[in-house]
Design a protein around this motif. Structure first.
Motif, PDB file in Angstrom:
ATOM      1  N   CYS A  37       0.840  -1.204   0.000  1.00 32.12           N
ATOM      2  CA  CYS A  37       0.000   0.000   0.000  1.00 32.12           C
ATOM      3  C   CYS A  37       0.875   1.254   0.000  1.00 32.12           C
ATOM      4  O   CYS A  37       0.578   2.235  -0.723  1.00 32.12           O
ATOM      5  CB  CYS A  37      -0.917  -0.003   1.218  1.00 32.12           C
ATOM      6  SG  CYS A  37      -2.187  -1.300   1.196  1.00 32.12           S
ATOM      7  N   PHE A  38       1.928   1.229   0.804  1.00 30.51           N
ATOM      8  CA  PHE A  38       2.837   2.374   0.840  1.00 30.51           C
ATOM      9  C   PHE A  38       3.515   2.578  -0.514  1.00 30.51           C
ATOM     10  O   PHE A  38       3.702   3.716  -0.964  1.00 30.51           O
ATOM     11  CB  PHE A  38       3.882   2.156   1.933  1.00 30.51           C
ATOM     12  CG  PHE A  38       4.882   3.277   2.047  1.00 30.51           C
ATOM     13  CD1 PHE A  38       4.552   4.472   2.656  1.00 30.51           C
ATOM     14  CD2 PHE A  38       6.164   3.118   1.528  1.00 30.51           C
ATOM     15  CE1 PHE A  38       5.466   5.510   2.756  1.00 30.51           C
ATOM     16  CE2 PHE A  38       7.087   4.147   1.626  1.00 30.51           C
ATOM     17  CZ  PHE A  38       6.751   5.348   2.243  1.00 30.51           C
ATOM     18  N   TRP A  41       1.144   4.293  -2.831  1.00 32.45           N
ATOM     19  CA  TRP A  41       0.997   5.709  -2.464  1.00 32.45           C
ATOM     20  C   TRP A  41       2.182   6.542  -2.961  1.00 32.45           C
ATOM     21  O   TRP A  41       2.010   7.657  -3.449  1.00 32.45           O
ATOM     22  CB  TRP A  41       0.865   5.801  -0.955  1.00 32.45           C
ATOM     23  CG  TRP A  41       0.735   7.213  -0.464  1.00 32.45           C
ATOM     24  CD1 TRP A  41      -0.334   8.048  -0.596  1.00 32.45           C
ATOM     25  CD2 TRP A  41       1.749   7.963   0.222  1.00 32.45           C
ATOM     26  NE1 TRP A  41      -0.080   9.268  -0.029  1.00 32.45           N
ATOM     27  CE2 TRP A  41       1.206   9.250   0.486  1.00 32.45           C
ATOM     28  CE3 TRP A  41       3.043   7.674   0.651  1.00 32.45           C
ATOM     29  CZ2 TRP A  41       1.922  10.233   1.156  1.00 32.45           C
ATOM     30  CZ3 TRP A  41       3.748   8.645   1.325  1.00 32.45           C
ATOM     31  CH2 TRP A  41       3.208   9.915   1.558  1.00 32.45           C
ATOM     32  N   THR A  42       3.417   5.960  -2.834  1.00 32.50           N
ATOM     33  CA  THR A  42       4.590   6.718  -3.279  1.00 32.50           C
ATOM     34  C   THR A  42       4.676   6.822  -4.802  1.00 32.50           C
ATOM     35  O   THR A  42       5.308   7.743  -5.321  1.00 32.50           O
ATOM     36  CB  THR A  42       5.878   6.061  -2.737  1.00 32.50           C
ATOM     37  OG1 THR A  42       5.938   4.691  -3.176  1.00 32.50           O
ATOM     38  CG2 THR A  42       5.917   6.111  -1.222  1.00 32.50           C
TER      39      THR A  42
END
Length: 383
Positions: A37-38, A41-42
């Motif tokens: 998920c991170f 997002w990035t």
């Protein structure tokens, strides 16, 4: 009913040495999902279809919940179907990257959004199926990654493939080792429990039955006549009970059996069996042959040593070798007559005793003299 079943299974799970690995896998699943998920997002601005990325992460999250629940339950750990289902779903989630990025972009260098999360089924199969399961999972995930990246970019994913293979091998080997240790632990616990129960029963028998049998034997012998027959029967039962009290688990390592446990039942009022405190595990075939040798030697004592002859069977564990001694205080004979028994048609000594020891690669010596009994000394090497 379901709660009762889980409660009944909990003690078995508590003793499972693989349980920490399964718990670590659940934690790994959640951490890597959060990492995926991170990563989305990035890289949000570089993703072509945002809705596709959200759908993919949602699918990964739902399956993470399902897999975590399964791996936290006994049925999920015992049945490898969940691990194989995990592999199939994970590969499907890897291909779900195409919902967010076109295949052209993925082969041009865009990330596969599952990231490290895709290693989950490799670890699950390694824990449940050992080394082979880990390798299978690593190969399938690697092939899926290669099909997404394309053959032209095989070198770029080599490090990922290596990590998957190493993880499958190391975790699979560790799981196999822990599973074997778990089996030995359960056997040791069962043996300890059986020994404790046997000691408790032995004390009860010694304080009651054995004392009564000993008294019957003494009184019957003193009275004589028909009472002497009761005394003899009491003596036989006393020996049988003492043998039962001294019994212990016969099995040792796989394919081996305790020689002492096989010989102890041969004890009678005229035959003493002397064994070491520890087990003497031998290959089953070898132990069976040695028991046959002892039976033949004791049979010879009954036939030729005299009605009042006593016998002693002694086992000594010499490490790489096992020494088996059979001695009686009977009439004895001369070595020449013993050697010539075979030519007279009596094959017990030449075949049943010496022949068996020769087949086992062992050695046998005999000492005898008229009026001094007979002593057999047999030595075999552990294989």
């Amino acid at each position: 009913m379901k709660a009762a079943t889980d409660d009944a299974r909990q003690p078995r799970d508590t003793a499972d040495l693989l349980l920490p690995l399964w718990r670590a896998l659940v934690v790994f699943r959640w951490i890597t999902w959060a990492f995926a998920c991170f990563g989305v997002w990035t890289r949000w601005d570089g993703i072509q279809r945002h809705s596709g990325a959200i759908v993919q992460l949602a699918l990964m999250g739902v399956w993470t919940v399902i897999a975590s629940i399964g791996y936290s339950r006994h049925w999920g750990r015992r049945n490898t179907r969940l691990a194989f289902a995990d592999l199939i779903v994970t590969v499907g989630c890897m291909y779900a990257t195409l919902l967010a990025q076109p295949l052209v972009d993925v082969r041009a260098g865009a990330s596969v959004l599952t990231s490290v999360w895709a290693a989950g089924p490799v670890l699950a199969l390694a824990i449940s199926r050992g080394r082979d399961g880990g390798l299978l999972g690593a190969v399938v995930v690697s092939l899926a990654l290669l099909s997404l990246r394309g053959v032209d970019h095989a070198w770029d994913i080599l490090s990922n493939v290596q990590l998957l293979l190493v993880a499958g091998l190391v975790v699979g080997y560790a799981a196999t080792t822990m599973r074997r240790a778990n089996v030995r632990l359960r056997e040791a616990i069962a043996a300890e429990s059986a020994t404790a129960e046997r000691l408790r029963l032995s004390r009860s028998i010694h304080d009651g039955v054995l004392q009564v049998l000993a008294q019957v034997q003494r009184r019957g012998t003193a009275i004589g006549g028909e009472a002497a027959e009761l005394a003899a029967l009491a003596a036989e039962q006393e020996v049988a009970l003492r043998t039962l009290m001294a019994s212990r688990p016969a099995t040792g390592e796989r394919g081996r059996i305790d020689l002492c446990m096989l010989l102890l039942p041969l004890a009678t009022p005229r035959v003493d069996i002397v064994v070491p405190a520890e087990q003497v595990p031998l290959p089953t075939a070898m132990a069976t042959e040695l028991v046959a040798v002892v039976k033949e030697a004791l049979s010879n004592v009954d036939k030729h040593a005299g009605p009042d002859a006593r016998s002693w069977v002694v086992i000594e564990d010499l490490g790489d070798e096992v020494l088996l001694s059979i001695r009686d205080d009977g009439a004895g004979t001369t070595p020449d007559r013993l050697d010539g028994a075979g030519s007279d048609g009596h094959l017990g000594v030449s075949q049943s005793i010496r022949g068996r020891l020769t087949d086992l690669g062992g050695s046998v010596t005999v000492r005898t003299a008229p009026g001094e009994g007979t002593e057999w000394e047999m030595k075999v090497t552990r294989s």
